[in-house]
Each structure stands twice: as structure tokens, then as C-alpha cells.
Design a protein around this motif. Structure first.
Motif, PDB file in Angstrom:
ATOM      1  N   LEU A 133      48.107  58.361  40.754  1.00  0.00           N
ATOM      2  CA  LEU A 133      48.584  57.091  40.180  1.00  0.00           C
ATOM      3  C   LEU A 133      48.865  56.064  41.287  1.00  0.00           C
ATOM      4  O   LEU A 133      48.599  54.865  41.106  1.00  0.00           O
ATOM      5  CB  LEU A 133      49.847  57.333  39.343  1.00  0.00           C
ATOM      6  N   ALA A 134      49.366  56.551  42.411  1.00  0.00           N
ATOM      7  CA  ALA A 134      49.625  55.632  43.538  1.00  0.00           C
ATOM      8  C   ALA A 134      48.308  55.072  44.071  1.00  0.00           C
ATOM      9  O   ALA A 134      48.207  53.871  44.369  1.00  0.00           O
ATOM     10  CB  ALA A 134      50.376  56.378  44.640  1.00  0.00           C
ATOM     11  N   ILE A 135      47.297  55.933  44.158  1.00  0.00           N
ATOM     12  CA  ILE A 135      45.989  55.456  44.639  1.00  0.00           C
ATOM     13  C   ILE A 135      45.381  54.495  43.614  1.00  0.00           C
ATOM     14  O   ILE A 135      44.799  53.460  43.981  1.00  0.00           O
ATOM     15  CB  ILE A 135      45.042  56.654  44.914  1.00  0.00           C
ATOM     16  N   ALA A 136      45.530  54.837  42.326  1.00  0.00           N
ATOM     17  CA  ALA A 136      45.004  53.950  41.274  1.00  0.00           C
ATOM     18  C   ALA A 136      45.670  52.572  41.364  1.00  0.00           C
ATOM     19  O   ALA A 136      45.015  51.539  41.168  1.00  0.00           O
ATOM     20  CB  ALA A 136      45.244  54.582  39.902  1.00  0.00           C
ATOM     21  N   ALA A 137      46.961  52.576  41.677  1.00  0.00           N
ATOM     22  CA  ALA A 137      47.674  51.293  41.828  1.00  0.00           C
ATOM     23  C   ALA A 137      47.068  50.490  42.973  1.00  0.00           C
ATOM     24  O   ALA A 137      46.935  49.258  42.877  1.00  0.00           O
ATOM     25  CB  ALA A 137      49.155  51.563  42.079  1.00  0.00           C
ATOM     26  N   ALA A 138      46.682  51.213  44.033  1.00  0.00           N
ATOM     27  CA  ALA A 138      46.053  50.535  45.169  1.00  0.00           C
ATOM     28  C   ALA A 138      44.711  49.924  44.760  1.00  0.00           C
ATOM     29  O   ALA A 138      44.261  48.928  45.349  1.00  0.00           O
ATOM     30  CB  ALA A 138      45.865  51.513  46.320  1.00  0.00           C
ATOM     31  N   PHE A 139      44.067  50.509  43.744  1.00  0.00           N
ATOM     32  CA  PHE A 139      42.800  49.960  43.236  1.00  0.00           C
ATOM     33  C   PHE A 139      43.038  48.938  42.120  1.00  0.00           C
ATOM     34  O   PHE A 139      42.103  48.541  41.425  1.00  0.00           O
ATOM     35  CB  PHE A 139      41.913  51.095  42.711  1.00  0.00           C
ATOM     36  N   GLY A 140      44.274  48.599  41.895  1.00  0.00           N
ATOM     37  CA  GLY A 140      44.573  47.531  40.942  1.00  0.00           C
ATOM     38  C   GLY A 140      44.990  47.986  39.560  1.00  0.00           C
ATOM     39  O   GLY A 140      45.273  47.154  38.693  1.00  0.00           O
ATOM     40  N   VAL A 141      45.032  49.315  39.306  1.00  0.00           N
ATOM     41  CA  VAL A 141      45.468  49.789  37.984  1.00  0.00           C
ATOM     42  C   VAL A 141      46.952  50.139  38.095  1.00  0.00           C
ATOM     43  O   VAL A 141      47.318  51.229  38.523  1.00  0.00           O
ATOM     44  CB  VAL A 141      44.656  51.016  37.522  1.00  0.00           C
ATOM     45  N   ARG A 142      47.788  49.170  37.706  1.00  0.00           N
ATOM     46  CA  ARG A 142      49.230  49.367  37.875  1.00  0.00           C
ATOM     47  C   ARG A 142      49.926  49.362  36.524  1.00  0.00           C
ATOM     48  O   ARG A 142      49.458  48.710  35.583  1.00  0.00           O
ATOM     49  CB  ARG A 142      49.827  48.243  38.730  1.00  0.00           C
ATOM     50  N   VAL A 143      51.039  50.069  36.460  1.00  0.00           N
ATOM     51  CA  VAL A 143      51.918  49.970  35.285  1.00  0.00           C
ATOM     52  C   VAL A 143      53.300  49.619  35.818  1.00  0.00           C
ATOM     53  O   VAL A 143      53.531  49.638  37.028  1.00  0.00           O
ATOM     54  CB  VAL A 143      51.964  51.300  34.485  1.00  0.00           C
ATOM     55  N   GLY A 144      54.231  49.345  34.889  1.00  0.00           N
ATOM     56  CA  GLY A 144      55.578  48.997  35.334  1.00  0.00           C
ATOM     57  C   GLY A 144      56.316  50.216  35.879  1.00  0.00           C
ATOM     58  O   GLY A 144      55.892  51.360  35.656  1.00  0.00           O
TER      59      GLY A 144
END
Lengths: 268, 246
Positions: A133-144
Motif C-alpha cells: 500500500l505504501a508503494i501504491a501510494a508512491a504510484f499515486g493510489v492513495r487513501v486517507g
């Protein structure tokens, strides 16, 4: 020792979780492999499918979303699914090397020992899912931030269900060589016949039969539990089905490891 | 008054499908007894050990360990028992200390008590300095010694060893056999030593001969073979089916 000594049970739980964590540390390739698989889906496949798959607004999303956003919960489920099966493989290996004998001859109820094994592998899976999930956030897929907190119990329940499935399978697999069959007959159908990669309404448009299969696949509910939790929402049906499936798989595992069945029989 | 047996096996039977593996096996071991269970490969020794350690169960017969019925109070029975399996069960990637700590934890032993016990075990093996080595780096003899020491960490009253010297050279086997005899004498624990190798049996040992799932002899090794080598009498009794006997 009493039939169930809570102190002894806690000490055993910590030991089993620690052993699983150390084994994980010693197998860094396993950690990388578990991350590479969903990342390939996120970065490569999602880019290709984005144009082909239009997604309408469905709960828990309140606007149109990219395909990458849609598949992230499913890829978390993928990590849990593959790890559950990986732990199944390691249980079969433990059985063949004798380590399982050591565990099962300790003076604690067998159901507790098996629960400890499932919990240990689930905690490792959760760690991997969080890193993803942290890597996905780095690719722009973020949640709150609430999503990242709310997803923890969802990952735990889904992990227990898939860990239970892995444990049940390990009791049925006679030899390591038979594990390839699990890949073909359990992991792939469970993953592809779910809502992990496409919403169920898309499947219903293509095939009603496949839609029914997807809608009865417990993995679908595990993915939806994770998906809703990531957006701070609670999906009761998904929770109930996932918990029910977890209990069912655990029951099957207990039956498989019942000494009266002699799962670890070897002729002497 | 005779002391209650430490290990009591009565009327034990077990089948793998149509194949009868154990048939009416029964014996009592007194507290502190050292008993060799001698049988050729395939005699049913490992099946008997699996039943005694509750890896599987059978409706035929009864097993009691220190007065605890294994089928009714399995945890109490297993808590009084130490087991060394035929296959090594050390985690090769963990250090010797961590292997011992893992086992101790499975028996509810933690904290300083656990560390003291591990230190004592390593001291007895003269391996304190090697406690942080990975188990895979130990030689076969040391692995076995660690496993035997591990099986005694929780102070069991009964120690079961299933072909504990398999795969080791003759000198190491003799060393380990003597080591277990010494431990049994020092601690007064009951030992059941399963083997198919006659040279591991001392003349004064209680001897059970298991063949084709039945106990053929229950005596001392000296009484079993008063005239000649134990090996010859054993081979005669078991129709010369002893493979790999020394």
C-alpha cells in the motif's frame, strides 16, 4: 499442565510468531516475490487495462476512479492469498522435515497450535500488504489515513480466512510435489473468479454463470472487505462471509490435523 | 508395593488400511528404567512412537504416561514426555539457542527460567560458545546431542528416542548411546530407545523385541542372548530380516 493454560498458550503464540518472522527475515526473496507480483499488476497490467475497462461509480467509490485505484484492494488480497498458500507450502515442508511433529507433540491443544500458525502467517502477510500500500501510494493510489487504519482489521480477517484455507490444504496435500496442483486449482480460480480485478457487474455482463461463481467466492468478500475498509467504510455482508469462511476453513484444517485421522502417518 | 509405571502401553493395535502395523502391543516401564526397543526396519517402531506421542490415535489399546491417559488427558501426558524423532527437527536457519528457546516456549517456559535452562544445557554439552551458530552448521552428532538436550529442557519424566542415531558413524553412535545412559542414570528418567542396531543395546538394558507389529521378547539383553552375540539371536528371532544391522 492444565488442559488450557493461558500463560503457556501466550508464550507459545509469541514463540510461533517470532519463528515465522525470523523465517521470513531469512527468506528475503519471498518478501520481494510477494511484492513484485502485485506491483507488476499495478504498474504494467493496469496501464494496459485502463483504457479497455471503463468503471462506473460503484460503492465505496463516490466518483469515477482509475483502474489502478480499483485493483489495489484486490492486489492486497492477492498478497494475502499467495502468502496463505505459501504458508501452506511451508507447512507441508515442515511436515516432511519433521518440524511439524515437534509442534504437534507440545502439550497444548492442537486447535491452539494451528491457530498460532495461522496468526503468525497472517501477521507476515499484513506487513507485506502494508508495504505494498505504501508503494501504491508512491504510484499515486492513495487513501486517507483513516483508510490505512481501518484496513488493518480487514486485512487480519481476510488473512485468517486465507491462512485457514492454506492450513486446510496443507493437511490434504500428501507431498510437496503435489503443491503445483494447488496453484492451478485453488489460487488462480480463486483470484480470477473474484472482484479483485474487475467489478462483478462487468462479469455479469459477460457471463451470468461466472458472475454467480464470483459472487459465491469467499475471496470476493475478503477483497470487498478490504476495499470498503480502505475508504473508511464497513461492509457487514463481506465481514460475515469472510468470518464464516475463516471458521469453515479452520474447521476443515482441524479435521485434517485430527490425530484420529493420522495426517502425519508414516509407516514405521 | 510396586511403583506405578512411568509408561504403560496396553493392548495397542493399529492398521494402515489392510496392513496391520501393530497388534496387541503391551509393556510397562518402571520409573527410571532404560529400555531398548529393538526391531528391524518396518517392525512398527515409528508407528508405536507416533501413537505414544499422539501424532495419531487408535481406538485399540491404551497408553498412560506418568498416570495420565494419553487419549483423555493428552496435554498432561505430553508435558511429562520428551521426544527425539528419527528425523532431525531442528530449524536449520535458527541458531542453537533459538531452537532451544522455541521448544521451551512450546512447553510454557519463558523468561529467565528459559535462559537458565538453555545455559545449563549448553554447558553440559560444552557448547555455550556455539549457541549462536545456526543449526545447519552443526555436524550430525552435535545436532543429535542438541536434540536430546532439547527434549530434556522441560524436565520430562519419560524420554522417547526413535532411532536417534540414524545416519551417524559408529563412534558417534556409541558416544550418544553412552550419553543417554548417563543422563537417564543421573536424572532417574525413564527411557525408551528404539533402534534396529543391536550394538546400541547394553547387556543390562531391558529389551523389547518388536517384529511385524508384535512384541516377541520382553527381557533383559543379557537374558535374551546369554550364550552368544545379541545380533545372532535377534536375527534368528526376526527371520533374518534385520537390514543394516551391525
Amino acid at each position: 499442565m492444565a488442559p488450557f493454560d493461558p500463560r503457556a498458550a501466550r508464550i507459545a503464540l509469541v514463540a510461533i510468531v517470532t519463528r515465522e518472522a525470523l523465517r521470513f527475515v531469512h527468506q528475503r526473496e519471498r518478501f520481494l516475490a510477494a511484492l513484485v507480483r502485485p506491483l507488476v499488476w499495478l504498474v504494467v497490467f493496469a496501464a494496459g487495462f485502463r483504457a479497455a475497462l471503463g468503471l462506473s461509480i460503484i460503492p465505496p467509490y463516490q466518483t469515477y476512479i482509475t483502474y489502478e485505484t480499483y485493483i489495489v484492494p484486490g492486489l492486497c488480497g492477492m498478497i494475502l492469498l499467495f502468502n496463505g498458500m505459501q504458508s501452506s507450502l511451508s507447512l507441508v515442508y515442515d511436515r516432511e522435515t519433521g518440524a511439524m511433529r515437534l509442534l504437534l507433540t507440545s502439550p497444548l491443544p492442537r486447535w491452539w497450535l494451528l491457530t498460532c500458525k495461522i496468526l503468525a502467517s497472517t501477521l507476515i502477510s499484513m506487513l507485506q500488504a502494508l508495504v505494498f500500500l505504501a508503494i501504491a501510494a508512491a504510484f499515486g493510489v492513495r487513501v486517507g489515513w483513516t483508510g490505512y487504519i481501518a484496513v488493518l482489521p480487514a486485512l487480519l480477517v481476510a488473512g485468517l480466512m486465507l491462512g485457514g484455507l492454506g492450513l486446510a490444504l496443507s493437511s490434504l496435500i500428501k507431498q510437496l510435489e503435489n503443491f503445483a496442483g494447488v496453484m492451478n486449482f485453488v489460487i488462480f480460480p480463486m483470484f480470477f473468479l473474484s472482484s479483485a480485478l474487475y467489478p462483478l457487474w462487468k462479469m455479469a455482463e459477460s457471463s451470468q454463470i461466472l458472475y454467480v461463481i464470483c459472487a459465491t467466492n469467499p475471496f470476493t468478500y475478503a477483497v470487498e472487505l478490504i476495499r470498503f475498509a480502505l475508504y473508511g467504510q464497513f461492509n457487514l455482508p463481506a465481514l460475515l462471509v469472510t468470518l464464516g469462511a475463516a471458521a469453515g476453513f479452520m474447521g476443515l484444517a482441524l479435521w485434517g490435523y485430527d490425530p484420529a485421522r493420522g495426517m502425519i502417518r508414516r509407516k514405521g | 508395593m510396586t511403583a506405578a509405571p512411568a509408561l504403560s502401553v496396553q493392548g495397542l493395535g493399529f492398521s494402515y488400511g489392510a496392513k496391520r502395523a501393530l497388534d496387541g502391543v503391551g509393556f510397562d516401564l518402571a520409573p527410571g528404567a532404560f529400555c531398548a526397543l529393538l526391531g528391524p526396519n518396518g517392525a512398527g517402531k515409528s508407528t508405536l512412537f507416533s501413537l505414544m506421542t499422539r501424532l495419531f490415535t487408535t481406538p485399540e489399546g491404551r497408553i498412560e504416561v506418568m498416570g495420565h491417559d494419553l487419549s483423555r488427558a493428552p496435554n498432561a501426558a505430553l508435558a511429562t514426555m520428551g521426544v527425539v524423532f528419527q528425523q532431525t527437527t531442528l530449524d536449520p536457519d535458527l541458531s542453537v539457542r533459538r531452537n532451544l528457546a522455541y521448544f521451551a516456549a512450546l512447553h510454557g517456559i519463558a523468561g529467565r527460567d528459559r535462559e537458565h535452562r538453555i545455559d545449563a544445557v549448553l554447558d553440559r554439552l560444552a557448547m555455550r560458545a556455539r549457541g549462536h551458530e545456526r543449526a545447519r552448521d552443526l555436524n550430525g552428532g552435535h545436532k543429535r546431542r542438541v536434540e536430546i538436550a532439547r527434549a530434556l529442557l522441560h524436565d520430562p519424566r519419560v524420554l522417547l528416542l526413535d532411532e536417534a542415531t540414524v545416519g551417524l558413524d559408529a563412534a558417534t553412535r556409541a558416544d550418544i548411546t553412552a550419553h543417554v545412559h548417563t543422563l537417564a542414570a543421573e536424572r532417574g528418567i525413564t527411557v525408551l530407545w528404539a533402534t534396529h542396531l543391536t550394538d546400541e543395546v547394553l547387556p543390562e538394558d531391558r529389551l523389547l523385541v518388536l517384529h511385524q507389529g508384535r512384541i516377541l521378547a520382553d527381557t533383559t539383553a543379557a537374558a535374551f542372548a546369554p550364550q552368544g552375540p545379541l545380533r545372532d539371536v535377534f536375527l534368528d528371532l526376526t527371520d533374518g530380516t534385520q537390514h543394516g544391522a551391525i
